[in-house]
Design an enzyme around this catalytic site. Structure first.
Site, PDB file in Angstrom:
ATOM      1  N   TYR A  53     -29.045 -35.845   4.631  1.00 12.08           N
ATOM      2  CA  TYR A  53     -28.359 -37.092   4.273  1.00 12.08           C
ATOM      3  C   TYR A  53     -29.077 -37.848   3.157  1.00 12.08           C
ATOM      4  CZ  TYR A  53     -25.107 -36.202   8.011  1.00 12.08           C
ATOM      5  OH  TYR A  53     -24.132 -35.612   8.784  1.00 12.08           O
ATOM      6  N   ASN A  90     -13.992 -41.166   4.492  1.00 14.03           N
ATOM      7  CA  ASN A  90     -15.131 -40.881   3.631  1.00 14.03           C
ATOM      8  C   ASN A  90     -16.320 -41.802   3.924  1.00 14.03           C
ATOM      9  OD1 ASN A  90     -13.424 -39.038   2.486  1.00 14.03           O
ATOM     10  ND2 ASN A  90     -12.956 -40.288   0.693  1.00 14.03           N
ATOM     11  N   HIS A 107     -15.653 -43.039   9.618  1.00 19.68           N
ATOM     12  CA  HIS A 107     -16.763 -42.158   9.981  1.00 19.68           C
ATOM     13  C   HIS A 107     -18.118 -42.674   9.512  1.00 19.68           C
ATOM     14  CE1 HIS A 107     -13.498 -38.830  10.128  1.00 19.68           C
ATOM     15  NE2 HIS A 107     -13.579 -39.494  11.267  1.00 19.68           N
ATOM     16  N   CYS A 138     -36.346 -54.690  13.713  1.00 19.76           N
ATOM     17  CA  CYS A 138     -37.323 -54.571  14.802  1.00 19.76           C
ATOM     18  C   CYS A 138     -38.572 -53.785  14.416  1.00 19.76           C
ATOM     19  CB  CYS A 138     -36.662 -53.911  16.022  1.00 19.76           C
ATOM     20  SG  CYS A 138     -36.364 -52.129  15.804  1.00 19.76           S
ATOM     21  N   GLY A 177      -5.453 -36.962   0.276  1.00 23.25           N
ATOM     22  CA  GLY A 177      -6.696 -36.195   0.274  1.00 23.25           C
ATOM     23  C   GLY A 177      -7.249 -35.830   1.625  1.00 23.25           C
ATOM     24  N   ASN A 203      -1.668 -34.587  -1.430  1.00 26.52           N
ATOM     25  CA  ASN A 203      -2.738 -33.626  -1.212  1.00 26.52           C
ATOM     26  C   ASN A 203      -2.719 -32.601  -2.334  1.00 26.52           C
ATOM     27  OD1 ASN A 203      -4.125 -34.450   1.099  1.00 26.52           O
ATOM     28  ND2 ASN A 203      -2.717 -33.401   2.494  1.00 26.52           N
TER      29      ASN A 203
END
Length: 237
Positions: A53, A90, A107, A138, A177, A203
């Site tokens: 990521y 996305n 998401h 924290c 999409g 699409n």
């Protein structure tokens, strides 16, 4: 009239953001999905997950919104932010770069982290999360990308459900999409009982999960090519 846009990876692909998913091999950008995007395995693959990521986040930094993102922002300017509801699967920030307001990211968002010590969500922009990184709330070190993993609850789906309940015959629904597999968009479209909004599908190609019979207009082409035509339909509504 309200405009509802529900988008998937295809709206960001022209901006150079990979769709990542390989349906045949269960891979995501050549990585095993079960290792880097599974709520049951991510802890034991902690370093691998964050490397993946981090790379995505850094790669996203220089990507720019395309004509479809900008058109949605323009619709918000023309018809009011409250009348253009933008919902996306996305995790990129191209809508934000295009100045689209109040996008619902079903998401999650790649530029944010979820602290698993205090459960805060915080922004790290385009930086990498490392073993030295800490939560600004924290000071905890154990965080997960603020991305919905497979097997994890997706709380923003409640907003998607509400949007489809709110749709009226005066409205426009634009699906763009998405294969319609992860989010079963056909079920949502068929569920608009007794209402006849203008339904538009855009699409690149036919999907076995989406039946074009449910749509008033279908564009099998890039969103870059389709959105000027869709804008004309919006103006005619």
């Amino acid at each position: 009239m309200k405009i509802y846009i529900i988008s998937g990876a295809g709206i960001s692909a022209p901006s150079g953001i990979s769709t990542f998913r390989d349906e045949e091999k269960g891979l995501w950008n050549n990585h095993d999905i079960n290792e880097i995007c599974n709520i049951d395995t991510w802890r034991k693959n902690y370093d691998k997950v964050h490397r993946f990521y981090n790379d995505m986040r850094i790669n996203m930094k220089d990507k720019e919104p395309n004509a479809a993102h900008l058109q949605i922002a323009k619709w918000q300017e023309q018809y009011g932010e409250e009348n253009v509801i933008n919902i996306t699967q996305n995790i990129d920030d191209l809508f934000e770069k295009a100045n689209v307001k109040n996008t619902i990211h079903l998401h999650g968002e790649l530029t944010k982290m979820n602290c698993h010590v205090c459960d805060s969500i915080y922004d790290i922009n385009y930086s990498s999360f490392t073993n030295e990184s800490t939560c600004p709330i924290c000071n905890g070190k154990y965080s997960k990308p603020n991305v919905v993993f497979f097997g994890e609850q997706a709380p923003k789906y409640a907003l998607l459900n509400k949007a489809f309940r709110d749709i009226t015959s005066d409205d426009i629904v634009i699906i763009v999409g998405t294969l319609g597999k992860i989010v079963p968009i056909d079920l949502y479209i068929k569920g608009i009982y007794g209402k006849k909004p203008l339904k538009i599908l855009n699409n690149l190609e036919v999907s076995k999960y989406i039946d074009e019979i449910h749509y008033d207009h279908v564009f099998y082409e890039s969103c870059i090519e389709a959105f000027p035509k869709i804008d004309i339909l919006v103006k005619l509504k």
